[in-house]
Motif scaffolding. Structure first.
Motif, PDB file in Angstrom:
ATOM      1  N   VAL B  81      40.085 -17.383  21.467  1.00 12.29           N
ATOM      2  CA  VAL B  81      41.521 -17.147  21.286  1.00 12.29           C
ATOM      3  C   VAL B  81      42.043 -18.211  20.324  1.00 12.29           C
ATOM      4  N   ALA B  82      42.526 -17.752  19.178  1.00 13.96           N
ATOM      5  CA  ALA B  82      42.972 -18.694  18.144  1.00 13.96           C
ATOM      6  C   ALA B  82      44.455 -19.023  18.316  1.00 13.96           C
ATOM      7  N   ASP B  83      44.913 -19.976  17.520  1.00 14.19           N
ATOM      8  CA  ASP B  83      46.324 -20.360  17.620  1.00 14.19           C
ATOM      9  C   ASP B  83      47.244 -19.301  17.028  1.00 14.19           C
ATOM     10  N   GLU B  84      46.688 -18.458  16.154  1.00 14.14           N
ATOM     11  CA  GLU B  84      47.472 -17.303  15.702  1.00 14.14           C
ATOM     12  C   GLU B  84      46.550 -16.091  15.595  1.00 14.14           C
ATOM     13  N   SER B  85      47.135 -14.944  15.682  1.00 14.59           N
ATOM     14  CA  SER B  85      46.334 -13.723  15.757  1.00 14.59           C
ATOM     15  C   SER B  85      45.400 -13.573  14.556  1.00 14.59           C
ATOM     16  N   TYR B  86      44.125 -13.306  14.844  1.00 17.23           N
ATOM     17  CA  TYR B  86      43.179 -13.075  13.757  1.00 17.23           C
ATOM     18  C   TYR B  86      42.940 -11.576  13.534  1.00 17.23           C
ATOM     19  N   PHE B  87      43.726 -10.768  14.197  1.00 20.61           N
ATOM     20  CA  PHE B  87      43.594  -9.325  13.990  1.00 20.61           C
ATOM     21  C   PHE B  87      44.411  -8.904  12.770  1.00 20.61           C
ATOM     22  N   PHE B  88      43.921  -7.860  12.129  1.00 14.73           N
ATOM     23  CA  PHE B  88      44.629  -7.346  10.955  1.00 14.73           C
ATOM     24  C   PHE B  88      45.979  -6.780  11.395  1.00 14.73           C
ATOM     25  N   TYR B  89      47.040  -7.280  10.784  1.00 15.31           N
ATOM     26  CA  TYR B  89      48.383  -6.975  11.269  1.00 15.31           C
ATOM     27  C   TYR B  89      48.730  -5.488  11.237  1.00 15.31           C
ATOM     28  N   ASN B  90      48.134  -4.789  10.262  1.00 17.31           N
ATOM     29  CA  ASN B  90      48.507  -3.378  10.145  1.00 17.31           C
ATOM     30  C   ASN B  90      47.633  -2.444  10.967  1.00 17.31           C
ATOM     31  N   SER B  91      46.704  -3.022  11.713  1.00 14.71           N
ATOM     32  CA  SER B  91      45.832  -2.175  12.547  1.00 14.71           C
ATOM     33  C   SER B  91      46.494  -1.866  13.877  1.00 14.71           C
ATOM     34  N   LYS B  92      46.179  -0.661  14.360  1.00 14.61           N
ATOM     35  CA  LYS B  92      46.634  -0.335  15.702  1.00 14.61           C
ATOM     36  C   LYS B  92      45.699  -1.005  16.704  1.00 14.61           C
ATOM     37  N   ILE B  93      46.238  -1.298  17.869  1.00 17.95           N
ATOM     38  CA  ILE B  93      45.448  -2.017  18.881  1.00 17.95           C
ATOM     39  C   ILE B  93      44.221  -1.205  19.291  1.00 17.95           C
ATOM     40  N   LYS B  94      44.380   0.110  19.381  1.00 25.22           N
ATOM     41  CA  LYS B  94      43.234   0.916  19.805  1.00 25.22           C
ATOM     42  C   LYS B  94      42.105   0.887  18.758  1.00 25.22           C
ATOM     43  N   LYS B  95      42.487   0.680  17.495  1.00 23.84           N
ATOM     44  CA  LYS B  95      41.487   0.566  16.429  1.00 23.84           C
ATOM     45  C   LYS B  95      40.698  -0.733  16.586  1.00 23.84           C
ATOM     46  N   ILE B  96      41.438  -1.794  16.895  1.00 23.90           N
ATOM     47  CA  ILE B  96      40.794  -3.094  17.113  1.00 23.90           C
ATOM     48  C   ILE B  96      39.839  -3.003  18.292  1.00 23.90           C
ATOM     49  N   ALA B  97      40.287  -2.322  19.344  1.00 18.29           N
ATOM     50  CA  ALA B  97      39.432  -2.163  20.525  1.00 18.29           C
ATOM     51  C   ALA B  97      38.159  -1.392  20.163  1.00 18.29           C
ATOM     52  N   ALA B  98      38.314  -0.392  19.297  1.00 12.17           N
ATOM     53  CA  ALA B  98      37.145   0.405  18.887  1.00 12.17           C
ATOM     54  C   ALA B  98      36.153  -0.451  18.094  1.00 12.17           C
ATOM     55  N   VAL B  99      36.681  -1.317  17.225  1.00  9.72           N
ATOM     56  CA  VAL B  99      35.808  -2.219  16.448  1.00  9.72           C
ATOM     57  C   VAL B  99      35.079  -3.179  17.388  1.00  9.72           C
ATOM     58  N   CYS B 100      35.824  -3.731  18.342  1.00 10.47           N
ATOM     59  CA  CYS B 100      35.205  -4.666  19.301  1.00 10.47           C
ATOM     60  C   CYS B 100      34.144  -3.950  20.140  1.00 10.47           C
ATOM     61  N   ALA B 101      34.447  -2.710  20.538  1.00  9.92           N
ATOM     62  CA  ALA B 101      33.491  -1.941  21.350  1.00  9.92           C
ATOM     63  C   ALA B 101      32.183  -1.736  20.585  1.00  9.92           C
ATOM     64  N   GLU B 102      32.314  -1.537  19.287  1.00  7.73           N
ATOM     65  CA  GLU B 102      31.135  -1.339  18.429  1.00  7.73           C
ATOM     66  C   GLU B 102      30.348  -2.640  18.279  1.00  7.73           C
ATOM     67  N   ALA B 103      31.084  -3.750  18.225  1.00  8.24           N
ATOM     68  CA  ALA B 103      30.432  -5.024  17.897  1.00  8.24           C
ATOM     69  C   ALA B 103      29.788  -5.720  19.095  1.00  8.24           C
ATOM     70  N   TYR B 104      30.456  -5.704  20.230  1.00  4.80           N
ATOM     71  CA  TYR B 104      29.959  -6.479  21.378  1.00  4.80           C
ATOM     72  C   TYR B 104      29.017  -5.666  22.260  1.00  4.80           C
ATOM     73  N   ASP B 105      27.981  -6.350  22.757  1.00  7.66           N
ATOM     74  CA  ASP B 105      27.007  -5.676  23.618  1.00  7.66           C
ATOM     75  C   ASP B 105      27.643  -5.216  24.926  1.00  7.66           C
ATOM     76  N   ASP B 106      28.506  -6.058  25.493  1.00  8.45           N
ATOM     77  CA  ASP B 106      29.022  -5.780  26.841  1.00  8.45           C
ATOM     78  C   ASP B 106      30.518  -5.502  26.848  1.00  8.45           C
ATOM     79  N   TRP B 107      30.992  -4.827  25.833  1.00  5.46           N
ATOM     80  CA  TRP B 107      32.433  -4.537  25.782  1.00  5.46           C
ATOM     81  C   TRP B 107      32.811  -3.579  26.907  1.00  5.46           C
ATOM     82  N   ASP B 108      33.872  -3.928  27.627  1.00  3.95           N
ATOM     83  CA  ASP B 108      34.327  -3.107  28.744  1.00  3.95           C
ATOM     84  C   ASP B 108      35.702  -2.526  28.389  1.00  3.95           C
TER      85      ASP B 108
END
Lengths: 255, 286
Positions: B81-108
């Motif tokens: 968790v950084a001091d400011e958001s490292y997510f792309f500002y124009n992305s929807k949250i569900k898109k970010i979740a989809a990217v994380c789901a793809e990247a992490y082995d144990d994404w829940d």
């Protein structure tokens, strides 16, 4: 880069695409389609201008350049500027690599993906520029009086600006001032200079006289212009090789 | 001892700043606070752990694995968790979740959606539409949803309202409660650490000044205050960050030296005392 490394690098794209929404190959395809459309428009304009053929000769390539650079801006904004230390938002100090660094991805793959993006965008731009030269040659062969020297000057200036811009990306010196400065130069280059030619130089005779005084720039148009573009592309790829490819850290690309 | 994070002799040199020979151990089941002034090197240490920047020397081990040799496995074990958001500002949250789901082995995904529901964050919203507090919560949710063993937080509570801060601290407490996971918590809001930290590392100008458990800090140091007449040529040099006022003085001292200060009132030091008195002392020495 081996084919395995290339495959892994392109795998990174799914994360980038997931975030910013455009695939590199789609962006490149779009740019190429627009290039071809521009040539079609150029021929149509040239053929329909009749006795204003002088204007057609110069305006059509400029039109292609404007459209190409708008596309270049679009593709690079979507898939490459974010990779080259561009901030996600002007008010925010993080960039896309901050996010990629958090994800379990190998930095080497991210670097190689950056290299692929850089090379693809450089190649598309070089191709677009070459098409301008080809278009100018074709219009000339069709009997129109094309102003090669003016086109040469135009491409010479654009090459200088592209070098400055690429160096700013590659060596991470694009900050607010340089961003505004280069953005302003590009704007002037691709939007206002052609309008200036139209409004300021006025008559075909005046443009023709101006063109004649610029014979030194003839080397930057026609066949030699294409060769210069190819050498320039090779130079950019060389920079890309030494700067991005197979690096094990993307720290060069972070704040 | 089961160290989740071990940093040995870490160094990083910039033109105008040097992180020098840093050693930190974060045990399982603990919240480890990293305190220091702005520019002391806290974020640099965290960026080195995340391999965002290249180190000049030293070794970083996360869950027994080298952070560079086993980078992918290590990052699967780290929530950041950084001091400011490292997510792309124009992305929807569900898109970010989809990217994380793809990247992490144990994404829940259910866990992530649970956080979003709990904090009333609409997954169809763009990151830019969220407040600073909500963006931090989003990072916390993303960090916790891939079952990390080490949670690294870089000034997460700065700019949060008191309720959000308490909620985040509760989450951290719960996170380490099973005794298998740990938190490295960088902050200059030392009040947060007083509430939850088990150990504290103090960093000043790129060097570790202290790294010990909260109990050890209380055993080692004391904060004293009293009349200026108590101070003399023998005991004044023993003070740390001495501050004299018209009405008296206050300072931190080593508890072992307490018998040399008769008539002072004594209290246990907290994280803020450790930070402020050490910085004042450092200012005097320089």
């Amino acid at each position: 880069m081996t084919s395995e490394e290339r495959k892994r690098a392109l795998d990174v794209e799914k994360y980038v695409t997931g975030i910013i929404g455009i695939k590199l190959k789609d962006a490149v395809k779009t740019a190429l389609i627009f290039d071809i459309l521009c040539i079609a428009v150029m021929f149509t304009v040239s053929l329909s201008m009749g006795d204003q053929s002088y204007a057609a000769g110069i305006l059509s390539p400029l039109f292609i350049m404007i459209v190409n650079f708008l596309i270049y801006g679009l593709t690079s904004a979507a898939s490459i500027k974010t990779m080259y230390n561009f901030k996600i938002e002007s008010s925010c100090s993080v960039n896309i690599n901050d996010f990629l660094c958090v994800l379990p991805i190998k930095p080497k793959d991210v670097c190689n993906y950056s290299a692929i993006c850089f090379e693809a965008i450089s190649a598309v731009t070089a191709l677009a520029m070459s098409l301008i030269h080809i278009a100018a040659l074709i219009t000339n062969n069709m009997g129109f009086n094309t102003f090669f020297n003016l086109i040469g000057l135009y491409l010479f200036i654009s090459m200088i600006f592209r070098i400055v811009e690429y160096f700013c990306f590659v060596f991470k010196i694009k900050n607010g001032f340089w961003g505004a400065f280069i953005g302003g130069l590009f704007m002037a280059m691709f939007m206002f200079i052609p309008i200036g030619f139209l409004d300021g130089l006025g008559t075909v005779e005046e443009i023709s006289e101006f063109n004649d005084r610029l014979h030194i720039f003839s080397a930057f148009s026609g066949i030699s212009g294409i060769i210069i573009e190819i050498i320039f592309l090779a130079f950019l790829i060389f920079i890309c090789e030494i700067r991005f490819k197979n690096k094990n850290s993307i720290s060069w690309n972070l704040k | 001892m089961n160290d989740i994070l071990s940093i040995e002799n870490l160094s990083k040199e910039y033109k105008d700043f040097k992180l020098d020979n840093v050693n930190i151990s974060v045990e399982a089941g603990t919240v480890h606070g990293l305190i220091g002034q702005n520019g002391a090197g806290k974020t640099t240490i965290i960026r080195l752990i995340m391999n965002m920047i290249e180190k000049n020397g030293g070794k970083i081990t996360v869950c027994g694995m080298d952070n560079i040799e086993n980078e992918i496995s290590v990052k699967n074990k780290i929530g950041y968790v950084a001091d400011e958001s490292y997510f792309f500002y124009n992305s929807k949250i569900k898109k970010i979740a989809a990217v994380c789901a793809e990247a992490y082995d144990d994404w829940d995904s259910e866990k992530f959606s649970g956080f979003m529901k709990k904090w009333e964050i609409d997954e169809n919203k763009k990151v830019s539409a969220l407040s600073k507090g909500m963006q931090t919560k989003l990072m916390v949710a993303a960090a916790l949803s891939h079952d990390p063993e080490l949670l690294i937080l870089d000034e997460p509570t700065a700019g949060l309202d008191p309720v959000a801060r308490i909620e985040i601290l509760d989450i951290l407490r719960e996170f380490v409660s099973d005794g298998k996971r740990a938190v490295l918590f960088s902050t200059h809001i030392t009040g947060d650490l007083d509430k939850i930290a088990d150990a504290i590392t103090l960093i000043i100008n790129g060097s570790i000044r202290e790294s010990m458990s909260v109990d050890e800090i209380e055993d080692k140091y004391a904060v004293i205050s009293g009349a200026n007449s108590i101070l003399n040529a023998q005991n004044e040099p023993l003070t740390i960050g001495l501050r004299k006022h018209e009405s008296g003085f206050d300072a931190m001292i080593k508890r072992a030296d307490l018998d040399k200060f008769e008539g002072v009132s004594v209290k246990n030091p907290n994280a803020e005392n450790l930070l402020t008195y050490s910085i004042w002392q450092n200012g005097k020495e320089n």
